[in-house]
Design a protein around this motif. Structure first.
Motif, PDB file in Angstrom:
ATOM      1  N   ASP A 152       0.955  -1.122   0.109  1.00 56.40           N
ATOM      2  CA  ASP A 152      -0.105   0.073   0.012  1.00 56.40           C
ATOM      3  C   ASP A 152       0.937   1.510  -0.053  1.00 56.40           C
ATOM      4  OD1 ASP A 152      -2.269  -1.547  -0.001  1.00 56.40           O
ATOM      5  OD2 ASP A 152      -2.660  -1.359   2.233  1.00 56.40           O
ATOM      6  N   GLY A 153       0.456   2.314  -0.863  1.00 55.34           N
ATOM      7  CA  GLY A 153       1.293   3.496  -0.776  1.00 55.34           C
ATOM      8  C   GLY A 153       2.363   3.529  -1.743  1.00 55.34           C
ATOM      9  N   ASP A 154       2.685   2.193  -2.334  1.00 57.70           N
ATOM     10  CA  ASP A 154       4.138   2.202  -3.066  1.00 57.70           C
ATOM     11  C   ASP A 154       3.712   2.391  -4.674  1.00 57.70           C
ATOM     12  OD1 ASP A 154       6.550   1.397  -4.288  1.00 57.70           O
ATOM     13  OD2 ASP A 154       6.728  -0.321  -2.738  1.00 57.70           O
ATOM     14  N   PRO A 155       4.255   3.064  -5.221  1.00 56.94           N
ATOM     15  CA  PRO A 155       4.129   3.710  -6.621  1.00 56.94           C
ATOM     16  C   PRO A 155       4.810   2.774  -7.638  1.00 56.94           C
ATOM     17  CG  PRO A 155       5.496   5.361  -5.988  1.00 56.94           C
ATOM     18  CD  PRO A 155       5.198   4.434  -4.469  1.00 56.94           C
ATOM     19  N   LEU A 156       5.682   1.974  -6.916  1.00 59.56           N
ATOM     20  CA  LEU A 156       6.362   1.231  -8.223  1.00 59.56           C
ATOM     21  C   LEU A 156       5.729   0.382  -9.127  1.00 59.56           C
ATOM     22  CD1 LEU A 156       9.391   0.645  -9.015  1.00 59.56           C
ATOM     23  CD2 LEU A 156       9.527  -1.148  -7.351  1.00 59.56           C
ATOM     24  N   GLU A 157       5.792   0.523 -10.374  1.00 62.94           N
ATOM     25  CA  GLU A 157       5.149  -0.026 -11.440  1.00 62.94           C
ATOM     26  C   GLU A 157       5.857  -0.017 -12.685  1.00 62.94           C
ATOM     27  OE1 GLU A 157       0.823   0.604 -13.764  1.00 62.94           O
ATOM     28  OE2 GLU A 157       1.118   1.250 -11.920  1.00 62.94           O
ATOM     29  N   GLN A 158       5.551  -1.142 -13.445  1.00 62.04           N
ATOM     30  CA  GLN A 158       6.618  -1.105 -14.791  1.00 62.04           C
ATOM     31  C   GLN A 158       5.904  -2.116 -15.734  1.00 62.04           C
ATOM     32  OE1 GLN A 158       9.261   1.025 -15.509  1.00 62.04           O
ATOM     33  NE2 GLN A 158       9.024   0.295 -17.635  1.00 62.04           N
ATOM     34  N   SER A 159       5.925  -2.084 -16.955  1.00 65.36           N
ATOM     35  CA  SER A 159       5.363  -2.822 -18.037  1.00 65.36           C
ATOM     36  C   SER A 159       6.120  -3.136 -19.096  1.00 65.36           C
ATOM     37  CB  SER A 159       3.982  -1.967 -18.515  1.00 65.36           C
ATOM     38  OG  SER A 159       3.155  -1.723 -17.487  1.00 65.36           O
TER      39      SER A 159
END
Length: 305
Positions: A152-159
């Motif tokens: 929760d609250g962690d914005p780490l995202e990759q595609s």
């Protein structure tokens, strides 16, 4: 005395400048040291995900399954409290975006992976499996795999994105209208026979021509010498005229019909039974009757003697 009075203002000016330098110089040096100290502090390295793949685009036919191999590395960056980043493990949710009519999932071995725990600086090998659930036209179809931190609250995202290219399949087939692979015909006349051409391809087929292989002296004609185009899934009826010579001996013969295009060919073999024309049958019966009557007369005369 006058010289001393003249020199006093100069003395005070020099003294003032000297005192100013003594006061200002340490402050300037201190400011430079503080700026230098601030520049030496490195900015923290951010977390990131690194994707790698050797084949982001694959070609295959519609009914095949596409497998895209890829790997992902989690870089933890600078962690608080002095933790060793090699020991950091973080959970990620996995989502797959795919076109309508397709089914796709990320696989770890033979198991679908919807979430995964990634250990920092370790490479995780996965693959994306994709198959068309309904009929798809030839072309390119795009897929997107996204890893998003499950914290929760962690914005780490990759595609990472992949492309499946469906290549066209070509298949035409010949069959008969009746479903039978045999027919009876009469020699010396035009006999009509119906063929059905079906396009089982995934796309249209162009410039289809028809040929035949028949006994010597026979005449075989198609009402359609060539079909310019037939769409996928469509059928065309072809009327074939078969004319054996009048003196063809009654019996069974084999004919082969062939449909050919640049991309596909099919043929069909038909057994043809040739019958003698009715008039010749009547003549034959008449001859037999005459022979029988003649033999009977001969026997009658010989009996009287």
């Amino acid at each position: 005395m006058k010289n001393i009075k003249r020199k006093l203002p100069v003395f005070f000016i020099i003294l003032t400048l000297t005192l100013s330098i003594i006061i200002i110089l340490p402050a300037a040096l201190l400011a430079q040291e503080e700026e230098a100290g601030e520049e030496e502090v490195p900015e923290p390295e951010p977390e990131e995900l690194i994707f790698k793949t050797t084949l982001p685009k694959i070609q295959a036919e519609e009914d095949e399954t596409f497998y895209f191999d890829f790997s992902v590395i989690y870089i933890a960056g600078d962690e608080p409290f002095g933790l060793d980043e090699d020991t950091i493990t973080k959970p990620f949710d996995i989502t797959v975006e795919y076109p309508t009519g397709w089914m796709a999932a990320v696989l770890s071995g033979n198991t679908e992976a919807k979430t995964i725990n990634l250990e920092s600086n370790n490479t995780e090998s996965l693959n994306l499996g994709a198959v068309a659930g309904t009929s798809q036209k030839p072309g390119e179809y795009n897929f997107k795999v996204t890893f998003k931190s499950a914290v929760d609250g962690d914005p780490l995202e990759q595609s990472i994105e992949f492309t499946a290219v469906i290549t066209a399949t070509y298949e035409i087939s010949l069959s008969t209208k009746t479903g039978k692979l045999s027919t009876d015909i009469t020699s010396g006349k035009d006999n009509h026979y119906k063929l059905i051409l079906t396009n089982n391809s995934s796309t249209s087929v162009e410039n289809i021509s028809f040929t035949s292989t028949e006994p010597e002296g026979w005449q075989v004609d198609f009402d359609k010498k060539e079909i310019e185009s037939i769409e996928a899934g469509e059928e065309e009826e072809i009327d074939v005229t078969i004319n054996p010579p009048e003196k063809t001996i009654a019996g069974d013969y084999m004919l082969t019909f062939t449909a050919s295009s640049e991309n596909s060919t099919d043929d069909i073999e038909i057994r043809v039974t040739v019958e003698t024309p009715t008039i010749w049958g009547i003549v034959g019966i008449g001859i037999i009757v005459i022979v029988i009557v003649g033999v009977a007369i001969i026997f009658t005369r010989l009996g009287r003697r």
